[in-house]
Motif scaffolding. Structure first.
Motif, PDB file in Angstrom:
ATOM      1  N   ASP A 131       0.827  -1.212   0.000  1.00 14.31           N
ATOM      2  CA  ASP A 131       0.000   0.000   0.000  1.00 14.31           C
ATOM      3  C   ASP A 131       0.855   1.253   0.000  1.00 14.31           C
ATOM      4  N   LYS A 132       1.928   1.231   0.741  1.00 13.65           N
ATOM      5  CA  LYS A 132       2.829   2.383   0.816  1.00 13.65           C
ATOM      6  C   LYS A 132       3.495   2.647  -0.534  1.00 13.65           C
ATOM      7  N   ILE A 133       3.925   1.575  -1.205  1.00  7.68           N
ATOM      8  CA  ILE A 133       4.557   1.702  -2.523  1.00  7.68           C
ATOM      9  C   ILE A 133       3.531   2.187  -3.546  1.00  7.68           C
ATOM     10  N   LEU A 134       2.302   1.640  -3.499  1.00 11.28           N
ATOM     11  CA  LEU A 134       1.252   2.034  -4.433  1.00 11.28           C
ATOM     12  C   LEU A 134       0.880   3.508  -4.242  1.00 11.28           C
ATOM     13  N   ALA A 135       0.929   3.996  -3.021  1.00 12.41           N
ATOM     14  CA  ALA A 135       0.597   5.396  -2.752  1.00 12.41           C
ATOM     15  C   ALA A 135       1.622   6.334  -3.381  1.00 12.41           C
ATOM     16  N   ALA A 136       2.841   5.859  -3.615  1.00 15.95           N
ATOM     17  CA  ALA A 136       3.881   6.697  -4.202  1.00 15.95           C
ATOM     18  C   ALA A 136       3.724   6.832  -5.719  1.00 15.95           C
ATOM     19  N   TYR A 137       2.949   5.956  -6.373  1.00 11.61           N
ATOM     20  CA  TYR A 137       2.728   6.027  -7.816  1.00 11.61           C
ATOM     21  C   TYR A 137       1.979   7.300  -8.184  1.00 11.61           C
ATOM     22  N   ALA A 150      -1.121  -6.646  -6.580  1.00 10.71           N
ATOM     23  CA  ALA A 150      -0.674  -8.024  -6.826  1.00 10.71           C
ATOM     24  C   ALA A 150       0.712  -8.036  -7.458  1.00 10.71           C
ATOM     25  N   ARG A 151       0.952  -7.132  -8.393  1.00 14.68           N
ATOM     26  CA  ARG A 151       2.283  -7.090  -9.040  1.00 14.68           C
ATOM     27  C   ARG A 151       3.359  -6.617  -8.069  1.00 14.68           C
ATOM     28  N   ILE A 152       3.004  -5.631  -7.241  1.00 19.86           N
ATOM     29  CA  ILE A 152       3.975  -5.161  -6.228  1.00 19.86           C
ATOM     30  C   ILE A 152       4.302  -6.302  -5.276  1.00 19.86           C
ATOM     31  N   ARG A 153       3.274  -7.053  -4.850  1.00 18.68           N
ATOM     32  CA  ARG A 153       3.489  -8.177  -3.932  1.00 18.68           C
ATOM     33  C   ARG A 153       4.379  -9.229  -4.583  1.00 18.68           C
ATOM     34  N   ASP A 154       4.194  -9.491  -5.901  1.00 22.88           N
ATOM     35  CA  ASP A 154       5.034 -10.465  -6.610  1.00 22.88           C
ATOM     36  C   ASP A 154       6.494 -10.027  -6.629  1.00 22.88           C
ATOM     37  N   ILE A 155       6.706  -8.738  -6.872  1.00 28.45           N
ATOM     38  CA  ILE A 155       8.085  -8.215  -6.916  1.00 28.45           C
ATOM     39  C   ILE A 155       8.735  -8.321  -5.546  1.00 28.45           C
ATOM     40  N   LEU A 156       7.960  -7.976  -4.494  1.00 29.93           N
ATOM     41  CA  LEU A 156       8.516  -8.075  -3.141  1.00 29.93           C
ATOM     42  C   LEU A 156       8.797  -9.521  -2.756  1.00 29.93           C
ATOM     43  N   ASP A 157       7.924 -10.440  -3.190  1.00 30.27           N
ATOM     44  CA  ASP A 157       8.144 -11.855  -2.881  1.00 30.27           C
ATOM     45  C   ASP A 157       9.343 -12.419  -3.638  1.00 30.27           C
ATOM     46  N   ALA A 158       9.660 -11.820  -4.793  1.00 35.46           N
ATOM     47  CA  ALA A 158      10.806 -12.288  -5.581  1.00 35.46           C
ATOM     48  C   ALA A 158      12.133 -11.911  -4.931  1.00 35.46           C
ATOM     49  N   GLY A 159      12.103 -11.053  -3.888  1.00 33.93           N
ATOM     50  CA  GLY A 159      13.340 -10.739  -3.184  1.00 33.93           C
ATOM     51  C   GLY A 159      13.734  -9.278  -3.217  1.00 33.93           C
ATOM     52  N   THR A 160      12.993  -8.443  -3.904  1.00 34.10           N
ATOM     53  CA  THR A 160      13.310  -7.017  -3.942  1.00 34.10           C
ATOM     54  C   THR A 160      12.942  -6.400  -2.602  1.00 34.10           C
ATOM     55  N   GLU A 161      13.829  -5.547  -2.109  1.00 36.75           N
ATOM     56  CA  GLU A 161      13.574  -4.864  -0.837  1.00 36.75           C
ATOM     57  C   GLU A 161      12.491  -3.803  -1.043  1.00 36.75           C
ATOM     58  N   ALA A 162      11.632  -3.637  -0.053  1.00 35.79           N
ATOM     59  CA  ALA A 162      10.530  -2.681  -0.136  1.00 35.79           C
ATOM     60  C   ALA A 162      11.048  -1.253  -0.274  1.00 35.79           C
ATOM     61  N   GLU A 163      12.117  -0.904   0.468  1.00 33.66           N
ATOM     62  CA  GLU A 163      12.683   0.454   0.403  1.00 33.66           C
ATOM     63  C   GLU A 163      13.271   0.739  -0.980  1.00 33.66           C
ATOM     64  N   ASP A 164      13.926  -0.255  -1.588  1.00 35.08           N
ATOM     65  CA  ASP A 164      14.497  -0.075  -2.916  1.00 35.08           C
ATOM     66  C   ASP A 164      13.381   0.144  -3.955  1.00 35.08           C
ATOM     67  N   LEU A 165      12.329  -0.621  -3.864  1.00 34.36           N
ATOM     68  CA  LEU A 165      11.203  -0.484  -4.806  1.00 34.36           C
ATOM     69  C   LEU A 165      10.515   0.868  -4.600  1.00 34.36           C
ATOM     70  N   LEU A 166      10.382   1.286  -3.343  1.00 36.57           N
ATOM     71  CA  LEU A 166       9.756   2.579  -3.071  1.00 36.57           C
ATOM     72  C   LEU A 166      10.592   3.711  -3.656  1.00 36.57           C
ATOM     73  N   GLN A 167      11.930   3.649  -3.530  1.00 38.73           N
ATOM     74  CA  GLN A 167      12.799   4.669  -4.112  1.00 38.73           C
ATOM     75  C   GLN A 167      12.706   4.682  -5.629  1.00 38.73           C
ATOM     76  N   ALA A 168      12.596   3.482  -6.230  1.00 36.57           N
ATOM     77  CA  ALA A 168      12.499   3.390  -7.692  1.00 36.57           C
ATOM     78  C   ALA A 168      11.182   3.994  -8.172  1.00 36.57           C
ATOM     79  N   VAL A 169      10.125   3.789  -7.449  1.00 37.93           N
ATOM     80  CA  VAL A 169       8.817   4.332  -7.829  1.00 37.93           C
ATOM     81  C   VAL A 169       8.833   5.855  -7.727  1.00 37.93           C
ATOM     82  N   LYS A 170       9.428   6.370  -6.664  1.00 41.86           N
ATOM     83  CA  LYS A 170       9.502   7.835  -6.473  1.00 41.86           C
ATOM     84  C   LYS A 170      10.360   8.460  -7.554  1.00 41.86           C
TER      85      LYS A 170
END
Length: 170
Positions: A131-137, A150-170
């Motif tokens: 939800d936090k990552i989606l809010a940054a979109y 669902a796609r964000i959850r798949d990426i996080l489950d694949a091993g990507t760190e939540a903070e790294d994904l959040l920075q990439a989205v921003k």
């Protein structure tokens, strides 16, 4: 009855076509024609003119109210006896009794009937990271919240760190 419904209060102004009468009464066209011919012969209907239409003309009729009043009644008159066997009760009902056993205090369709709460609860998994990552979109890039989560959850489950994904989205 259909002709009477189309007539004015004085019985005049009936100008619907025989095809219209046939469609609304679900009778055959020949039955409608025969009935109108019989009504004209008996004096119940009177032709008063014609109206132009796309297929030529429609005959305008008038119901002869004096002739209608002179007809014999077909419905039996209501017989008033003055007494009823089971008068209507104004109080709340107690349900039917069978062999002396009283029924339920309220009938099952009574609006005051107590409803049981639903037995199965819908479980919604709260995923704060997604939800936090989606809010940054940006709002113009969001297409479907459920699909994006669902796609964000798949990426996080694949091993990507939540903070790294959040920075990439921003």
């Amino acid at each position: 009855m259909f002709l009477a419904d189309k007539a004015s209060d004085d019985g005049s102004g009936i100008w619907c076509s025989k095809g219209t009468i046939q469609r609304h009464t679900e009778l055959g066209v020949t039955t409608v024609k025969r009935t109108i011919r019989d009504f004209l012969k008996e004096g119940i209907l009177v032709e008063t003119g014609a109206r132009g239409c796309k297929n030529g003309f429609t005959v305008v009729y008038r119901i002869n109210l004096a002739r209608i009043e002179a007809l014999e009644l077909t419905a039996e008159p209501d017989i008033e006896t003055g007494a009823t066997v089971d008068p209507v009760q104004s109080g709340p009902g107690t349900g039917a009794t069978v062999a002396g056993v009283p029924g339920p205090p309220r009938p099952p369709n009574n609006p005051k009937t107590i409803r049981k709460p639903p037995t199965c609860e819908r479980v919604v998994a709260a995923d704060e990271e997604a939800d936090k990552i989606l809010a940054a979109y940006p709002s113009e890039r969001l297409r479907g919240k459920a699909e994006c989560l669902a796609r964000i959850r798949d990426i996080l489950d694949a091993g990507t760190e939540a903070e790294d994904l959040l920075q990439a989205v921003k």
